[in-house]
Enzyme design. Structure first.
Site, PDB file in Angstrom:
ATOM      1  N   CYS A 111      41.286  46.728  50.682  1.00 52.76           N
ATOM      2  CA  CYS A 111      42.390  47.417  51.026  1.00 52.76           C
ATOM      3  C   CYS A 111      42.730  46.634  52.205  1.00 52.76           C
ATOM      4  O   CYS A 111      42.180  45.942  53.201  1.00 52.76           O
ATOM      5  CB  CYS A 111      41.890  48.754  51.594  1.00 52.76           C
ATOM      6  SG  CYS A 111      41.218  49.861  50.373  1.00 52.76           S
ATOM      7  N   ARG A 149      44.571  41.134  48.766  1.00 50.67           N
ATOM      8  CA  ARG A 149      43.241  41.844  49.177  1.00 50.67           C
ATOM      9  C   ARG A 149      42.830  43.079  48.379  1.00 50.67           C
ATOM     10  O   ARG A 149      41.972  43.577  47.990  1.00 50.67           O
ATOM     11  CB  ARG A 149      43.365  42.385  50.627  1.00 50.67           C
ATOM     12  CG  ARG A 149      43.296  41.174  51.508  1.00 50.67           C
ATOM     13  CD  ARG A 149      43.174  41.451  52.988  1.00 50.67           C
ATOM     14  NE  ARG A 149      42.030  42.139  53.427  1.00 50.67           N
ATOM     15  CZ  ARG A 149      40.960  41.684  54.104  1.00 50.67           C
ATOM     16  NH1 ARG A 149      41.285  40.216  54.584  1.00 50.67           N
ATOM     17  NH2 ARG A 149      39.741  41.906  54.169  1.00 50.67           N
ATOM     18  N   TRP A 176      43.188  49.615  47.531  1.00 54.16           N
ATOM     19  CA  TRP A 176      42.185  49.370  46.382  1.00 54.16           C
ATOM     20  C   TRP A 176      41.234  50.407  46.053  1.00 54.16           C
ATOM     21  O   TRP A 176      40.397  50.861  46.737  1.00 54.16           O
ATOM     22  CB  TRP A 176      41.489  48.094  46.575  1.00 54.16           C
ATOM     23  CG  TRP A 176      40.829  47.571  45.407  1.00 54.16           C
ATOM     24  CD1 TRP A 176      41.107  46.605  44.489  1.00 54.16           C
ATOM     25  CD2 TRP A 176      39.367  47.881  45.235  1.00 54.16           C
ATOM     26  NE1 TRP A 176      40.294  46.232  43.663  1.00 54.16           N
ATOM     27  CE2 TRP A 176      39.035  46.871  43.827  1.00 54.16           C
ATOM     28  CE3 TRP A 176      38.200  48.220  45.851  1.00 54.16           C
ATOM     29  CZ2 TRP A 176      37.764  46.714  43.423  1.00 54.16           C
ATOM     30  CZ3 TRP A 176      37.161  48.137  45.225  1.00 54.16           C
ATOM     31  CH2 TRP A 176      36.594  47.436  44.095  1.00 54.16           C
ATOM     32  N   ASN A 206      40.207  51.815  55.883  1.00 50.93           N
ATOM     33  CA  ASN A 206      39.305  50.966  55.202  1.00 50.93           C
ATOM     34  C   ASN A 206      38.025  51.117  55.138  1.00 50.93           C
ATOM     35  O   ASN A 206      37.436  51.270  56.178  1.00 50.93           O
ATOM     36  CB  ASN A 206      39.801  49.436  55.222  1.00 50.93           C
ATOM     37  CG  ASN A 206      40.908  48.644  55.112  1.00 50.93           C
ATOM     38  OD1 ASN A 206      41.842  49.256  54.304  1.00 50.93           O
ATOM     39  ND2 ASN A 206      41.336  47.432  55.506  1.00 50.93           N
ATOM     40  N   GLY A 207      37.183  51.010  54.151  1.00 49.05           N
ATOM     41  CA  GLY A 207      35.818  51.414  54.062  1.00 49.05           C
ATOM     42  C   GLY A 207      35.555  52.581  53.290  1.00 49.05           C
ATOM     43  O   GLY A 207      36.362  53.409  52.415  1.00 49.05           O
ATOM     44  N   GLU A 235      29.773  29.496  36.842  1.00 47.51           N
ATOM     45  CA  GLU A 235      31.195  29.753  37.658  1.00 47.51           C
ATOM     46  C   GLU A 235      32.318  29.468  36.627  1.00 47.51           C
ATOM     47  O   GLU A 235      33.463  30.288  36.772  1.00 47.51           O
ATOM     48  CB  GLU A 235      31.262  28.575  38.607  1.00 47.51           C
ATOM     49  CG  GLU A 235      32.470  28.520  39.521  1.00 47.51           C
ATOM     50  CD  GLU A 235      32.817  29.695  40.352  1.00 47.51           C
ATOM     51  OE1 GLU A 235      32.094  30.554  40.473  1.00 47.51           O
ATOM     52  OE2 GLU A 235      34.151  29.674  40.857  1.00 47.51           O
ATOM     53  N   LYS A 237      35.144  32.473  36.206  1.00 49.27           N
ATOM     54  CA  LYS A 237      36.791  32.507  36.413  1.00 49.27           C
ATOM     55  C   LYS A 237      37.450  32.725  35.163  1.00 49.27           C
ATOM     56  O   LYS A 237      38.270  33.680  34.952  1.00 49.27           O
ATOM     57  CB  LYS A 237      36.997  30.690  36.522  1.00 49.27           C
ATOM     58  CG  LYS A 237      36.692  29.879  37.666  1.00 49.27           C
ATOM     59  CD  LYS A 237      37.524  30.366  38.870  1.00 49.27           C
ATOM     60  CE  LYS A 237      36.781  31.588  39.587  1.00 49.27           C
ATOM     61  NZ  LYS A 237      35.908  31.286  40.663  1.00 49.27           N
ATOM     62  N   GLU A 281      37.461  36.710  35.097  1.00 53.77           N
ATOM     63  CA  GLU A 281      38.128  37.422  35.747  1.00 53.77           C
ATOM     64  C   GLU A 281      39.613  37.342  35.611  1.00 53.77           C
ATOM     65  O   GLU A 281      40.328  38.337  35.924  1.00 53.77           O
ATOM     66  CB  GLU A 281      37.554  37.312  37.390  1.00 53.77           C
ATOM     67  CG  GLU A 281      37.642  35.946  37.745  1.00 53.77           C
ATOM     68  CD  GLU A 281      37.089  35.867  39.299  1.00 53.77           C
ATOM     69  OE1 GLU A 281      37.040  36.721  39.852  1.00 53.77           O
ATOM     70  OE2 GLU A 281      36.815  34.685  39.764  1.00 53.77           O
ATOM     71  N   HIS A 338      16.733  30.905  22.103  1.00 52.76           N
ATOM     72  CA  HIS A 338      15.672  31.983  22.214  1.00 52.76           C
ATOM     73  C   HIS A 338      16.756  33.158  22.234  1.00 52.76           C
ATOM     74  O   HIS A 338      16.277  34.498  22.584  1.00 52.76           O
ATOM     75  CB  HIS A 338      15.386  31.952  23.394  1.00 52.76           C
ATOM     76  CG  HIS A 338      14.162  30.763  23.897  1.00 52.76           C
ATOM     77  ND1 HIS A 338      13.107  30.464  23.075  1.00 52.76           N
ATOM     78  CD2 HIS A 338      14.592  29.548  24.470  1.00 52.76           C
ATOM     79  CE1 HIS A 338      12.571  29.122  23.289  1.00 52.76           C
ATOM     80  NE2 HIS A 338      13.364  28.619  24.062  1.00 52.76           N
ATOM     81  N   LYS A 354      40.405  40.466  46.688  1.00 49.86           N
ATOM     82  CA  LYS A 354      39.858  39.198  47.197  1.00 49.86           C
ATOM     83  C   LYS A 354      38.675  39.195  48.050  1.00 49.86           C
ATOM     84  O   LYS A 354      37.639  38.856  48.021  1.00 49.86           O
ATOM     85  CB  LYS A 354      40.817  38.825  48.014  1.00 49.86           C
ATOM     86  CG  LYS A 354      40.748  37.479  48.734  1.00 49.86           C
ATOM     87  CD  LYS A 354      40.810  36.393  47.484  1.00 49.86           C
ATOM     88  CE  LYS A 354      40.250  34.822  48.008  1.00 49.86           C
ATOM     89  NZ  LYS A 354      39.689  34.387  47.157  1.00 49.86           N
TER      90      LYS A 354
END
Ligand code: F6R
Length: 615
Positions: free
Chosen positions: A2, A27, A77, A102-103, A487, A491, A494, A510, A610
C-alpha cells in the site's frame, strides 16, 4: 504494498495527491482513495476500485470539485477484506477523524468488539477502521489531535504507517510509524507525508525519515516529532538523490523492459568507487567492515523472493572462493525459528526495498538471539528500515526499480555479493592477488557482457511464442545456475502466470522427470564449467522424454543442437562470478516476452506488490 501520500499546503492538494498516488501505484493497487478537508472543515472523500485512473475518472465525473489545502490519500493492496469501495482507504470515524494506513493491526478483532460496545459501527472489513474509532474515542479525553493519537496508539499491536487528519483540528496532519515506512517531505508551499519519497519528488527533495515509534505533528510552517514515549526528538533532514525522470518510462513500453536494459549502467554504478587498483575497497561496506569481515567465521544470509535467489548464488561463491561456511534461508521461516547463531557470524540481509517486513523482522530476531553478530544489509534503498537496523550497509546503485518483478535489483545484488566474496576472500587469504585481479576484471567486463546478452532479445522473443498455450515450464541448472534457474522460474510465474519450477539438473531423475512430455518446455542453462559434462547427460535424459528444450549456453559449451532443442549462445568465456549474472539476462527477456504474448500486466502483475511491508 500500500502507498500513502498526504500534505498540508497553501495550495489545492488534490492534484498532488493524485500525482503521488500515480507514482505509488507500483507498490499496491487494487483500490485507491483520497480525502481532503474542504474550506468549511468537512471531509470530502472519493474512493475507487482498481487503478488510480479510476479514481481520477471518479473525481472528474463529480458535479463539484473536491479541493482543499489538507488531504491524505492511499493505494491499497488488500490484506483484510476484499478490494471494494468500502474497504478502500481513507476511513472515517464519526466525521471527526480520517486516516490512511499501511500495515496490519493484529488485535483488530478484539478492539472491534470493544468499540461495538461503545456504539461505533463499521462500514468495512478492514483492520484499519478500528484505528480511526480508537483515535476518535481518545479525542474525548485529550485536548489535541496528537495527544489523542499518542493515547490511541498504545492499544494497537501490529504494524502501521499512518496519515491522520481531523475536522476538529483542521490545520495539521499526524503521521505515525511503526514497522511501515513513512517520510515527511519539506516543501516550499507546505509539508507532506508519504510512504515512499518517490511520491513527493515533484514538490521536494528534502525528507525526514521517521523511525519506528515516531509520531509527528505536521503543520504548514512547523513539524514536531515525538518518540513512542512522548519525548520530543530531532530527526535529521536528508536530501534525496532520486531524480524525477528516473521514474518515467522514456522510450520503453514497460518499466520491466526499461529496467532490464538499464542493467549495464546499474552494474557500472554499483561498481563505481568500490574498486581501486584491482582491489575491492572493503570500506564500501562501512567503516567497520574490515574488522567485521576479518572476525567472521560463517555467513548467514536471509532474504525473500529474488533477493533470496541472489543469496543462494552467494552461498556457492562464499564457500567455493572465500572458503567460509554460508547458510541461506527465506526470512519468513527464519524469523520464527530458533536458529543457532554463533558469535562470529556475519548476518547478511538482502533486500531491494530494505523494507520487506519478513526480512526486517528476521534481522531483529537474529539480534535478539545473539547480540554479538555483525549485521550487513545489501539494499537498493538508503534510509530504509534495514539500513537503520544494520551495523554495515552496502548500497546497490540500481536506481528506482518500479516494475514489480525484480531485474536490475537482482543483478546488482549479485554484483554486491561478488564484491563481498572478493573482500572476505582477500582478507582471509583464500585467494591470491592474481585470483583477486581475475575476479575484478570479470566484474569490470560485466556491463559489456550484459549488453552482449541483451542482443539475443530478438531470438528470445521468437521463442516466447512457444509458451503461449503452456501451463507449466521447468528450469534446469547446476551449481549457481540452479539458483539462476529458480530466478528464471520465479520471473515466469509472476509475470506470465505460467507455473514454473526450477530443479538442479542432476535431481530430475529422482522424481520430476515423470512430468516431462512434449507439453512441458524445459529451459536449461549451460555454462562452460566443471559440471558441463554432467549437465549435457542430464539434457539427454530430458530430450529422450520428448521435451521441447531451450538451452542458453556459453559459446564454448557447444551443446549439441538436436530436434526440438533450441541452443542459444549468450556470450562466451564466462567465469564463476560473471556466469550467473549474465545467464539471468536471457531468462528475464524470456519471461518479459512470454508475458507480452499472454497479455498480462507486466509491471503490475495480479496479486503482487513491489515492497511487501506486511507479513
Ligand atoms: C520477484 C520479486 C520479489 C522480491 C521480494 C523481496 O521478482 O520482486 O520476490 O524479490 O519480495 O523484496 P526485497 O528485495 O525488496 O526485500
Amino acid at each position: 504494498m500500500c502507498g500513502i501520500v498526504g500534505g498540508v499546503t497553501n495550495k489545492d492538494i488534490t492534484a498532488l495527491l493524485l500525482e503521488g498516488l500515480n507514482r505509488l501505484e507500483y507498490r499496491g493497487y487494487d483500490s485507491s482513495g483520497l480525502i481532503v478537508l474542504s474550506r468549511n472543515n468537512t471531509f470530502e472523500r472519493a474512493r475507487s476500485v482498481g487503478k488510480v485512473k479510476n479514481l481520477e475518472d471518479n473525481l472528474k465525473a463529480r458535479d463539484h470539485k473536491i479541493n482543499g489545502n489538507i488531504g491524505i490519500a492511499h493505494t491499497r493492496w488488500a490484506t483484510h477484506g476484499e478490494p471494494t469501495i468500502n474497504n478502500a482507504h481513507p476511513h472515517i470515524s464519526m466525521n471527526s477523524v480520517s486516516l490512511v494506513h499501511n500495515g496490519i493491526i493484529e488485535n483488530y478483532a478484539e478492539l472491534k468488539n470493544d468499540q461495538l460496545t461503545k456504539g461505533y459501527s463499521f462500514s468495512s472489513e478492514t483492520d484499519t477502521e478500528v484505528i480511526a474509532h480508537e483515535i476518535d474515542f481518545a479525542m474525548k479525553a485529550c485536548s489535541s489531535l496528537i495527544s489523542s493519537v499518542q493515547l490511541a496508539i498504545k492499544s494497537f499491536s501490529g504494524s502501521y504507517g499512518l496519515g491522520i487528519i481531523s475536522s476538529k483540528y483542521p490545520n495539521q496532519i499526524i503521521a505515525a510509524r511503526n514497522g511501515s515506512p513513512l517520510v515527511i517531505g519539506i516543501g516550499k508551499n507546505g509539508n507532506y507525508i508519504a510512504s515512499d519519497q518517490l511520491a513527493l519528488l515533484s514538490v521536494t527533495k528534502k525528507f525526514i525519515f521517521l523511525e519506528d515509534g515516531d509520531i509527528a505533528e505536521i503543520k504548514i510552517d512547523k513539524i514536531t516529532i515525538y518518540d513512542l514515549d512522548g519525548n520530543l526528538v530531532d530527526r535529521p533532514i536528508k536530501i534525496s538523490r532520486l531524480k524525477l525522470g528516473e521514474t518515467n518510462l522514456g522510450d520503453y513500453d514497460h518499466f520491466m523492459q526499461k529496467e532490464i536494459f538499464e542493467q549495464p549502467q546499474a552494474i557500472r554504478d554499483t561498481l563505481e568507487s568500490r574498486i581501486s587498483n584491482d582491489t575491492v575497497l572493503i570500506s564500501a561496506f562501512g567503516y567497520e567492515a574490515h574488522e567485521a569481515f576479518n572476525k567472521a567465521k560463517q555467513v548467514q544470509i536471509v532474504a525473500c523472493g529474488s533477493s533470496y535467489n541472489a543469496g543462494l548464488v552467494a552461498k556457492y561463491w562464499l564457500e567455493d572462493i572465500a572458503k567460509i561456511p554460508c547458510n541461506v534461508e527465506v526470512a519468513s521461516e527464519y524469523r520464527y525459528r530458533r536458529p543457532i547463531l554463533l558469535n562470529d557470524t556475519l548476518f547478511v540481509t538482502l533486500s531491494q526495498s530494505g523494507e520487506t517486513a519478513d526480512t526486517v523482522e528476521a534481522l531483529k530476531a537474529a539480534k535478539k538471539i545473539n547480540s554479538n553478530i555483525t549485521s550487513l544489509c545489501i539494499t537498493n534503498s538508503p534510509e530504509s528500515s534495514l539500513t537503520r537496523l544494520s551495523d554495515l550497509t552496502f548500497l546497490t546503485h540500481a536506481g528506482p526499480e518500479i516494475g514489480v518483478a525484480s531485474t536490475k535489483a537482482f543483478t546488482t545484488q549479485l554484483v554486491a555479493l561478488a564484491l563481498l566474496t572478493c573482500s572476505i576472500s582477500s582478507l582471509k587469504k583464500s585467494i591470491n592477488k592474481r585470483q583477486e585481479r581475475g575476479i575484478i576484471h570479470g566484474l569490470k567486463r560485466l556491463p559489456g557482457l550484459v549488453n552482449e546478452a541483451l542482443l539475443q532479445e530478438k531470438q528470445i522473443e521468437n521463442l516466447a511464442i512457444r509458451f503461449k498455450d503452456k501451463n507449466s515450464a521447468l528450469f534446469l541448472g547446476r551449481g549457481t545456475m540452479h539458483a539462476i534457474a529458480m530466478e528464471g522460474a520465479l520471473k515466469l510465474k509472476e509475470i506470465s502466470y505460467i507455473h514454473a519450477e526450477a530443479y538442479p539438473a542432476g535431481e530430475l531423475k529422482h522424481g520430476p522427470i515423470a512430468l516431462i512430455d512434449k507439453n512441458m518446455p524445459v529451459i536449461a542453462i549451460a555454462p562452460n564449467d566443471d559440471l558441463l559434462v554432467k549437465l549435457k547427460s542430464n539434457l539427454q535424459e530430458v530430450k529422450s522424454r520428448g521435451s521441447q528444450m531451450i538451452v542458453f549456453e556459453d559459446e564454448n559449451s557447444k551443446v549439441q543442437q538436436m530436434e526440438a532443442m533450441e541452443v542459444i549462445p549468450v556470450t562466451s568465456n564466462l567465469g564463476r562470478i560473471t556466469a550467473p549474472i549474465i545467464f539471468t539476462i536471457p531468462l528475464q527477456l524470456l519471461s518479459y516476452h512470454v508475458a507480452l504474448i499472454k497479455g498480462t500486466n507486466v509491471d503490475k502483475p495480479r496479486n503482487l506488490a513491489k515492497s511487501v511491508t506486511v507479513e
